[in-house]
Design a protein around this motif. Structure first.
Motif, PDB file in Angstrom:
ATOM      1  N   MET A  74      34.065 -50.974  17.278  1.00 36.32           N
ATOM      2  CA  MET A  74      33.919 -52.158  18.429  1.00 36.32           C
ATOM      3  C   MET A  74      32.217 -52.447  19.180  1.00 36.32           C
ATOM      4  SD  MET A  74      37.455 -52.177  20.427  1.00 36.32           S
ATOM      5  CE  MET A  74      36.866 -53.605  21.132  1.00 36.32           C
ATOM      6  N   GLY A  75      31.422 -51.784  18.591  1.00 33.69           N
ATOM      7  CA  GLY A  75      29.855 -51.973  18.976  1.00 33.69           C
ATOM      8  C   GLY A  75      29.890 -51.663  20.684  1.00 33.69           C
ATOM      9  N   ILE A  76      30.829 -50.823  21.427  1.00 31.66           N
ATOM     10  CA  ILE A  76      30.624 -50.626  22.719  1.00 31.66           C
ATOM     11  C   ILE A  76      30.230 -49.176  22.759  1.00 31.66           C
ATOM     12  CG2 ILE A  76      31.977 -50.200  24.487  1.00 31.66           C
ATOM     13  CD1 ILE A  76      34.448 -52.223  23.930  1.00 31.66           C
ATOM     14  N   ALA A  77      29.038 -49.277  23.551  1.00 30.41           N
ATOM     15  CA  ALA A  77      28.382 -48.192  23.639  1.00 30.41           C
ATOM     16  C   ALA A  77      28.788 -46.764  24.555  1.00 30.41           C
ATOM     17  CB  ALA A  77      26.922 -48.284  24.835  1.00 30.41           C
ATOM     18  N   TYR A  78      29.357 -45.863  24.276  1.00 25.18           N
ATOM     19  CA  TYR A  78      29.924 -44.932  25.135  1.00 25.18           C
ATOM     20  C   TYR A  78      29.244 -44.007  26.551  1.00 25.18           C
ATOM     21  CZ  TYR A  78      31.924 -39.765  26.359  1.00 25.18           C
ATOM     22  OH  TYR A  78      32.277 -39.000  26.284  1.00 25.18           O
ATOM     23  N   THR A  95      29.923 -53.170  26.787  1.00 22.21           N
ATOM     24  CA  THR A  95      29.827 -54.047  25.760  1.00 22.21           C
ATOM     25  C   THR A  95      28.399 -54.632  25.350  1.00 22.21           C
ATOM     26  OG1 THR A  95      29.980 -56.175  27.238  1.00 22.21           O
ATOM     27  CG2 THR A  95      32.372 -54.648  26.621  1.00 22.21           C
ATOM     28  N   ARG A  96      28.572 -54.518  24.441  1.00 23.71           N
ATOM     29  CA  ARG A  96      27.079 -56.114  23.980  1.00 23.71           C
ATOM     30  C   ARG A  96      26.447 -56.525  24.809  1.00 23.71           C
ATOM     31  NH1 ARG A  96      28.620 -55.933  18.611  1.00 23.71           N
ATOM     32  NH2 ARG A  96      28.436 -54.667  17.482  1.00 23.71           N
ATOM     33  N   GLY A  98      27.042 -55.981  28.111  1.00 22.39           N
ATOM     34  CA  GLY A  98      26.279 -55.457  29.832  1.00 22.39           C
ATOM     35  C   GLY A  98      27.576 -55.218  30.592  1.00 22.39           C
ATOM     36  N   GLU A  99      29.483 -55.722  30.173  1.00 22.01           N
ATOM     37  CA  GLU A  99      30.326 -55.724  30.466  1.00 22.01           C
ATOM     38  C   GLU A  99      30.805 -53.701  31.301  1.00 22.01           C
ATOM     39  OE1 GLU A  99      32.476 -57.435  32.499  1.00 22.01           O
ATOM     40  OE2 GLU A  99      30.880 -59.281  32.315  1.00 22.01           O
ATOM     41  N   THR A 100      31.002 -53.707  31.847  1.00 20.61           N
ATOM     42  CA  THR A 100      31.724 -51.718  32.058  1.00 20.61           C
ATOM     43  C   THR A 100      33.005 -51.572  31.478  1.00 20.61           C
ATOM     44  OG1 THR A 100      29.933 -51.417  33.873  1.00 20.61           O
ATOM     45  CG2 THR A 100      31.822 -50.266  33.175  1.00 20.61           C
ATOM     46  N   VAL A 101      33.411 -51.614  30.364  1.00 22.82           N
ATOM     47  CA  VAL A 101      34.607 -50.727  30.217  1.00 22.82           C
ATOM     48  C   VAL A 101      35.613 -49.700  30.465  1.00 22.82           C
ATOM     49  CG1 VAL A 101      36.692 -51.246  27.462  1.00 22.82           C
ATOM     50  CG2 VAL A 101      34.170 -51.985  27.972  1.00 22.82           C
ATOM     51  N   LYS A 102      36.578 -49.230  31.447  1.00 21.95           N
ATOM     52  CA  LYS A 102      36.951 -48.036  31.776  1.00 21.95           C
ATOM     53  C   LYS A 102      38.086 -47.913  31.306  1.00 21.95           C
ATOM     54  CE  LYS A 102      34.544 -48.923  36.039  1.00 21.95           C
ATOM     55  NZ  LYS A 102      34.420 -48.682  38.135  1.00 21.95           N
ATOM     56  N   ILE A 103      38.573 -46.595  30.806  1.00 21.91           N
ATOM     57  CA  ILE A 103      39.667 -46.940  30.524  1.00 21.91           C
ATOM     58  C   ILE A 103      40.015 -45.767  30.988  1.00 21.91           C
ATOM     59  CG2 ILE A 103      40.799 -45.860  28.393  1.00 21.91           C
ATOM     60  CD1 ILE A 103      37.719 -47.284  26.431  1.00 21.91           C
TER      61      ILE A 103
END
Length: 171
Positions: A74-78, A95-96, A98-103
């Protein structure tokens, strides 16, 4: 009569203000199910913060590895992950935009993992659903909005759908 109208207007404004303050505290729960065999994702909004979660019949390690691959696709930096307890792991990405993705991965049993995703401060439905769909593809199986009955003893399965819940496809 004009004074009574002004006084009534003040009470209306006070009531409206109280309702506006209380609304974010109420939270709501809605189920997002899937149609056409695409799997299902549950949506939980609590105080205006949206989380999307699904259950997968895989180990925590399998879900974590597939999630890294889904983020990359998805192009989301780990950014990394942390093992909180023996059955809870946290993963983060950016995300591109700058949003933080929390799993959050929660092992319900040795072969059932709950995967919860939140994008940004309040949640992003489109990215969250795309993540769950991409994760399902990497795992080669559909997600479920309800924990399977095969969870470990003492682990409660998700409650059945209630009147305030609705179904929306994962596609």
């Amino acid at each position: 009569m004009s004074g009574k109208m002004l006084q009534g207007g003040r009470w209306a404004l006070i009531a409206l203000g109280c309702a506006a303050v209380a609304m974010p505290l109420s939270g709501c729960v809605a189920l997002l199910g899937a149609g056409a065999g695409g799997g299902a994702v549950a949506y939980v909004e609590n105080g205006g913060i949206a989380n999307y979660y699904a259950y997968y019949p895989v180990s925590l390690q399998q879900a974590s590895a597939a999630s890294q691959a889904a983020l990359q696709q998805m192009g989301i930096a780990y950014n990394g992950n942390i093992r909180k307890t023996s059955n809870v792991e946290l993963m983060e990405g950016t995300t591109r935009d700058g949003e933080t993705v929390k799993i959050t991965f929660t092992s319900m049993s040795t072969q059932v993992t709950k995967v919860n995703v939140r994008v940004g401060t309040f949640g992003d439905k489109a990215i969250s659903l795309q993540f769950q769909k991409t994760l399902s593809q990497h795992l080669g199986m559909a997600a479920s909005a309800v924990a399977p009955a095969s969870t470990a003893p003492g682990e409660a399965a998700a409650p059945p759908a209630q009147a305030q819940q609705q179904t929306i496809p994962l596609q």
